[in-house]
Design a protein around this motif. Structure first.
Motif, short mmCIF file in Angstrom:
data_model
loop_
_atom_site.label_atom_id
_atom_site.label_comp_id
_atom_site.label_asym_id
_atom_site.label_seq_id
_atom_site.Cartn_x
_atom_site.Cartn_y
_atom_site.Cartn_z
N UNK A 159 1.00 -1.37 0.24
CA UNK A 159 -0.14 -0.13 0.30
C UNK A 159 0.60 1.29 -0.11
N UNK A 160 2.22 1.50 0.96
CA UNK A 160 3.08 2.64 1.14
C UNK A 160 3.98 2.09 1.35
N UNK A 161 5.44 2.32 1.07
CA UNK A 161 6.58 2.21 1.23
C UNK A 161 6.62 4.00 2.13
N UNK A 162 7.53 4.46 3.36
CA UNK A 162 8.39 4.94 3.83
C UNK A 162 9.36 5.31 4.46
N UNK A 163 9.34 6.19 4.15
CA UNK A 163 11.12 6.13 4.94
C UNK A 163 11.26 7.33 6.02
N UNK A 164 11.82 7.36 7.24
CA UNK A 164 11.95 8.17 8.66
C UNK A 164 13.62 8.12 8.35
N UNK A 165 14.09 9.53 8.71
CA UNK A 165 15.18 9.27 8.57
C UNK A 165 15.37 11.25 9.13
N UNK A 166 16.82 11.30 10.38
CA UNK A 166 17.11 12.82 10.92
C UNK A 166 17.08 14.32 9.69
N UNK A 167 17.38 13.42 9.06
CA UNK A 167 17.43 14.37 7.97
C UNK A 167 16.54 14.25 6.57
N UNK A 168 15.45 14.54 6.56
CA UNK A 168 14.22 13.57 5.43
C UNK A 168 14.89 14.37 4.47
N UNK A 169 15.24 15.56 4.85
CA UNK A 169 15.12 17.01 3.41
C UNK A 169 16.46 16.65 2.61
N UNK A 170 17.70 15.73 3.04
CA UNK A 170 18.89 15.08 2.08
C UNK A 170 18.16 13.50 1.45
N UNK A 171 16.60 12.98 2.28
CA UNK A 171 16.53 11.60 1.79
C UNK A 171 15.82 12.13 0.27
N UNK A 172 14.89 13.38 0.27
CA UNK A 172 14.01 13.57 -0.59
C UNK A 172 14.95 13.57 -1.73
N UNK A 173 16.15 14.47 -1.26
CA UNK A 173 17.10 14.80 -2.93
C UNK A 173 17.36 13.58 -2.79
#
Length: 212
Positions: A160-174
């Protein structure tokens, strides 16, 4: 263009991985095969068109590979984690343009490796360690001919959904955007890095698997 190819569940043995999948997802994974030279073997569970779950474990019939087993299975922390139970480890994204993506990303994409299992053939690029953000940034795969998902019976389990959690969410998104995957994962800031997969069983029950 890139999209989710499969999610990866790590286990000490395939028997433990199969039992975990049957218990939590209510479906039995089918035999996959060996990754010769990489020290692993797998089971597969179809999640509908183009997507599947891979159960991967060390193959006791293969020697220890010089480069370490796939998906950090030789990492001491991962070994300790899998002592408790199988765990979601990573995900893999499919692209028909692997060379173009690697050329654009340079060393951040990782080295392209030729792989096969039986008559299935593919190429993969694993992000270098410390650039994979705890496996939140996927390995990229380019299938030669038909992919594994086309041969796996549909279990009627759905991702249904794959999610990511990380202290630096902006770096993951980039990093995801660099690979054309910005719309694929829901990313949120969290003190600890974690990959989360939300699935629906064939009986309608929703199940969450995570890497931590």
């Amino acid at each position: 263009m890139a999209e989710i190819d499969h999610i990866v569940l790590g286990a000490r043995t395939l028997a433990e991985g199969a039992a975990f999948v049957e218990q939590h997802l209510g479906a039995k994974p089918r035999a996959g095969g060996k990754h010769e030279g990489f020290g692993t073997h797998n089971l597969l569970l179809g999640l509908g068109k183009g997507t599947y779950l891979e159960v991967v474990a060390p193959d006791p019939d293969q020697p220890q590979p010089p480069h370490g087993r796939l998906f950090d299975l030789d990492d001491p922390a991962v070994k300790v984690m899998l002592e408790a139970e199988p765990r979601l480890l990573a995900w893999v994204a499919r692209t028909p343009l692997l060379d173009a993506v690697v050329a654009r990303l340079g060393h951040r994409a990782g080295e392209v490796q030729e792989m096969n299992r039986g008559d299935l053939h593919w190429r993969m690029a694993f992000p270098p360690q410390r650039q994979d953000m705890d496996n939140l940034i996927p390995a990229l795969i380019e299938w030669k001919g038909e992919g594994a998902s086309s041969r796996i019976p549909d279990s009627h389990v759905r991702l249904l959904q794959l999610e990511a959690e990380h202290p630096d969410a902006d770096a993951v998104k980039a990093a995801l955007a660099d690979r054309g995957l910005e719309e694929t994962l829901r990313v949120r800031r969290s003190p600890h890095a974690r990959l989360v997969a939300r699935l629906r069983r064939a009986d309608g029950q929703e199940v969450t698997l995570s890497s931590g």
